[in-house]
Design an enzyme around this catalytic site. Sequence first.
Site, PDB file in Angstrom:
ATOM      1  N   GLU A  97      30.365  46.091  42.928  1.00 21.17           N
ATOM      2  CA  GLU A  97      31.385  46.389  43.937  1.00 21.17           C
ATOM      3  C   GLU A  97      32.508  47.159  43.278  1.00 21.17           C
ATOM      4  O   GLU A  97      32.694  47.082  42.074  1.00 21.17           O
ATOM      5  CB  GLU A  97      31.974  45.074  44.480  1.00 21.17           C
ATOM      6  CG  GLU A  97      30.959  44.189  45.122  1.00 21.17           C
ATOM      7  CD  GLU A  97      31.467  42.756  45.306  1.00 21.17           C
ATOM      8  OE1 GLU A  97      32.698  42.541  45.266  1.00 21.17           O
ATOM      9  OE2 GLU A  97      30.628  41.878  45.488  1.00 21.17           O
TER      10      GLU A  97
ATOM     11  N   ASP B 196      42.338  47.743  43.921  1.00 23.48           N
ATOM     12  CA  ASP B 196      43.569  47.487  43.182  1.00 23.48           C
ATOM     13  C   ASP B 196      44.694  47.135  44.153  1.00 23.48           C
ATOM     14  O   ASP B 196      45.493  47.972  44.556  1.00 23.48           O
ATOM     15  CB  ASP B 196      43.934  48.735  42.367  1.00 23.48           C
ATOM     16  CG  ASP B 196      44.913  48.400  41.268  1.00 23.48           C
ATOM     17  OD1 ASP B 196      45.178  47.202  41.058  1.00 23.48           O
ATOM     18  OD2 ASP B 196      45.407  49.337  40.622  1.00 23.48           O
TER      19      ASP B 196
ATOM     20  N   LYS C 231      36.458  47.706  33.647  1.00 23.58           N
ATOM     21  CA  LYS C 231      37.643  48.461  34.064  1.00 23.58           C
ATOM     22  C   LYS C 231      37.516  49.915  33.634  1.00 23.58           C
ATOM     23  O   LYS C 231      37.086  50.198  32.509  1.00 23.58           O
ATOM     24  CB  LYS C 231      38.890  47.850  33.418  1.00 23.58           C
ATOM     25  CG  LYS C 231      39.082  46.382  33.781  1.00 23.58           C
ATOM     26  CD  LYS C 231      40.155  46.189  34.793  1.00 23.58           C
ATOM     27  CE  LYS C 231      41.465  46.087  34.086  1.00 23.58           C
ATOM     28  NZ  LYS C 231      42.529  45.599  34.888  1.00 23.58           N
TER      29      LYS C 231
HETATM   30  S1  IVH Z   1      35.765  38.716  42.751  1.00 25.21           S
HETATM   31  C1  IVH Z   1      35.830  34.446  41.060  1.00 25.21           C
HETATM   32  N1  IVH Z   1      35.541  41.206  43.596  1.00 25.21           N
HETATM   33  O1  IVH Z   1      40.364  41.480  40.743  1.00 25.21           O
HETATM   34  C2  IVH Z   1      35.760  35.896  41.408  1.00 25.21           C
HETATM   35  N2  IVH Z   1      37.634  40.520  42.700  1.00 25.21           N
HETATM   36  O2  IVH Z   1      40.614  40.696  37.969  1.00 25.21           O
HETATM   37  C3  IVH Z   1      36.961  36.361  42.102  1.00 25.21           C
HETATM   38  N3  IVH Z   1      39.375  42.235  42.762  1.00 25.21           N
HETATM   39  O3  IVH Z   1      41.717  38.316  41.381  1.00 25.21           O
HETATM   40  C4  IVH Z   1      37.174  37.787  42.266  1.00 25.21           C
HETATM   41  N4  IVH Z   1      38.152  43.811  43.697  1.00 25.21           N
HETATM   42  O4  IVH Z   1      42.159  40.198  43.096  1.00 25.21           O
HETATM   43  C5  IVH Z   1      36.358  40.279  43.032  1.00 25.21           C
HETATM   44  N5  IVH Z   1      35.206  43.345  44.411  1.00 25.21           N
HETATM   45  C6  IVH Z   1      36.008  42.436  43.862  1.00 25.21           C
HETATM   46  C7  IVH Z   1      37.366  42.719  43.546  1.00 25.21           C
HETATM   47  C8  IVH Z   1      38.144  41.723  42.949  1.00 25.21           C
HETATM   48  C9  IVH Z   1      39.355  43.487  43.225  1.00 25.21           C
HETATM   49  C10 IVH Z   1      40.553  41.594  42.129  1.00 25.21           C
HETATM   50  C11 IVH Z   1      40.844  40.193  42.607  1.00 25.21           C
HETATM   51  C12 IVH Z   1      40.763  39.317  41.385  1.00 25.21           C
HETATM   52  C13 IVH Z   1      40.979  40.309  40.297  1.00 25.21           C
HETATM   53  C14 IVH Z   1      40.353  39.824  38.999  1.00 25.21           C
END
Ligand code: IVH
Length: 699
Positions: free
Chosen positions: A107, A111, A306
Site C-alpha cells: 500500500e 502522509d 520509506k
Molecule cells: S498500517 C499496525 N498502512 O504510518 C499497523 N499505516 O509509520 C498500523 N500510515 O501510524 C499502520 N499509510 O499513520 C498503515 N497504508 C498504511 C499507512 C499507514 C500511512 C501511517 C500510519 C501509521 C504510520 C506508521
Amino acid sequence: MKQKIEELRRWLNYHNRKYYIDNAPEVSDYEFDQRMHELQRLEAEYPEFDDPNSPSRRVGSDLTTEFRTVEHRYPMLSLGNTYSIEELHEFFERVEREVGAVDYVCELKFDGTAISLTYEQGRLTRAVTRGDGRSGDDVTANVRTIRTVPLELTGEDVAPLFEIRGEIFMPYSSFDRLNAEREQAGEQLFANPRNAAAGTLKQQNSAVVAHRGLDCTLYQMVGEGVPAQSHWESLQKAREWGFKISDKMQICHSAAEVDEYIKYWDEARHSLPFPTDGVVIKVSSYEAQQQLGFTSKVPRWAVAYKFKAEQALTRLESVDFQVGRTGAITPVANLSPVQLAGTTVKRATLHNAEQIAQLDIRLGDMVYVEKGGEIIPKITGVELSERKPDSLPFEYITHCPECGTELTRYEGEAKHYCPNQSHCPPQIVGRIIHFIRRKAMDIDGLGDETVELLYGAGLVRDVADLYELKISQLAVLPRLGEKSAENIINSIERSKSVPFARVLFALGIRFVGETTAKYLAAHFGSMDAVMSATIEQLIEAEEVGEKIARSIIEFFADDPNRTIIERLRAAGVQFEAEERELHSDLLAGKSVVISGKFRRHSRDELKELIELHGGKNLAAVSANVDYLIAGENMGPAKLQKATKLGIKMLSEEEFEALIASVPSPTAQLAHETKCDPESTPAVESAPAQLVMPIQGELF
Ligand code: IVH
C-alpha cells in the site's frame, strides 16, 4: 415526516458516496444541493428527528468542541521502517522462515495523521486520533465533515461492531488553497500537508474543518467481527461497505513483485495529488499475522519502506541562531525560497557547529536541502562547483546572541549551550512556555505571547511565579482584560491537580520527555523519591539510561531549581503519583518475581499489572515467592533456584491469562495481539488452576 427525512438522508448518503468515493456521480451538483437544502430545512423544522450522522452534519458547526481523551480499545501501534531494500528483504526472509511463503499487500504510505473509526450497527459512532497509541482525542464531530468518511455503511454483512483505521490527509490542492488564504489573512503558514491535516483535525470549530478539504483513506480493519481471513479480503469488504480504500494497493506473491511495486511508486508518487512518504508492506493472511505477532512497539507482520527524501538546490543567504529553553543553540539557515516536496522552503536547520564545519557550509553557497520525515528541512551538502572564489569558512558564534554570555560545550554534546540558565531571556521564557503546554501543566488561556508579556512586565521570572499571580496584576496588562485574567488564574489553579507525571515532564529537565516522565513517576511515585534517587536507582526505571539519569541528578542539584521545586510544593502542585485503584485482588497476598525479557510488555508494565491486581513484585527468588514470570534470556541461576523451590513459573501469556478474569484497562493496553482482528484474547477467564508450572518448554 420522519420517513421523508430519512429518505432524503439515504439519498444524500448514496450520492455522496457516488461522488466522493466511487468517482462516478449520478446526479448534478445542483440537484444534490437542492436536496441538501431541503433536508436542512426539514431538520430545522423537526428537531425531534435529529441525527448526529445526518449528511447535513458534513458542513460542521460553529460550536466549540472540546476533545475528550478516550482510550483505544486496541492500541494504535506504529510501524517499523526502513530505507533499504536489503533490510526489506531481511524482513521477507524472517517472515518466510517463520510462517512459510505468504502473500503481501503493498500500500502507499499516506502522509497525514492516523485515525481510528468505530462503527456500530453500520453507523459511525467514534473517531479518535492516535494520541500516544493508548488513548487519543475524540474528534468525531470534525471527522464527520470529511466527505470520504461514510457516516452509514451499506451491505448485508456489515460487522455489528468494528474499528477501521486509516489516514486523514490533506491533498495538495486543499493545502495550497489553505496556505494562500492564510497568507492573505497574515496568518502563519502550515509547513506541510501533514501538519495542516493534523492541525485541522484539532480545530475546535468543525465548520472550519469542513472547509479545509481533508480526505481519508482506510487501511486496516480491527476487531473481532471482521468477516475475512486476510487483510486483503477485509479491505475489499470495507470497500463494499462504502469506505474509501486506496485503489493503488496491490497483492504481491513474491519479494520481487514487492520490489516492482516500490520501484514504480518511488517515481509515480510525484504525480499523485496527495503526499506519500513510502510504501507499507503487510502480510495478508490473518493467521500468519497472528503467528508473527508483535514486538513491544510494532507488528512483526508489516513494515514501512520509506522513500528517500526529496532534494532541492538553493542559496544559503544567512544564518540565525536560536536559543532553546535548555540553552541549546540551534543554527537556522535562511535560504532563497525553493519548492520542495510540494512546499516552499525558506529556512532549514543546520543542527550544530560540527555539522557546518563538516560539510564546510559557507554563506552564499548553493546548498542541498532535504525534507525527510521531519517538519523542518535540513541542509545535507554543498554544491562546490558553484562556490564563489572569495567565500570564507563559516565562523560559528562564541557568545549567546540573546544575552551575550560566552557559550560552552558539554561533553558528548554536539551543540553549544548558553550556560546562563537563570538570566537568559529566551531560556526563561522557553521553560515557562514548556511548563504551561497542554501535555505538561495544561494552563490554557496562557499562550506563548502572554508568557512573553508577563516576563516583559517582570511578573514572572520562573514557573513558580505563576502560582503567585493575581487577577489585578494581569487585568491591567495590554490585550488582557478582567475576564481573560480570571480565566488564566483559574486555569493556573486547575493545574494544581495535574498528575505528578506531567508535573515532572513540565519541569523541563533535559532529556526527560513525556514518556520518560511517566516511567519515572510510575517507578518512584513521588517528587521526593525522584529527587533523592542515586544514578543507580534512576537507571532502574524503564527507559532511563545514564545520560538521562545524570541530567536528572544535575537538575535537582541546582539550588535555584530546588527553590522552585519547594515553591511549587508550597503552592500545592501534585508531587505524588496518585494511588492506583486496584483492578482486582487476584494476586492479593502473592509475591511475583519478573525475570528475563518479554515480547509484549515492558518489565515496568508487568510490575504495574502485578500491583494493579493486588500482588507484590519482588526482585529476588526466595521461598516467599509464589510466581515467577519467566521471559527470554532468564538467568540460569534464577531458573535453577526457582525450580528447586518449586515456584510456579509463568510465561508472559500465562500471566496475562491469570489476570484476565477481570478486564483491566492496562492489561488491555498490553494485549497488542488484539490489534489483530482474527485473534481472540489470550484466555477470557482463566481459572487459576489452568496455570501450570512449566519448565522445559519455555527455555
Ligand atoms: S498500517 C499496525 N498502512 O504510518 C499497523 N499505516 O509509520 C498500523 N500510515 O501510524 C499502520 N499509510 O499513520 C498503515 N497504508 C498504511 C499507512 C499507514 C500511512 C501511517 C500510519 C501509521 C504510520 C506508521
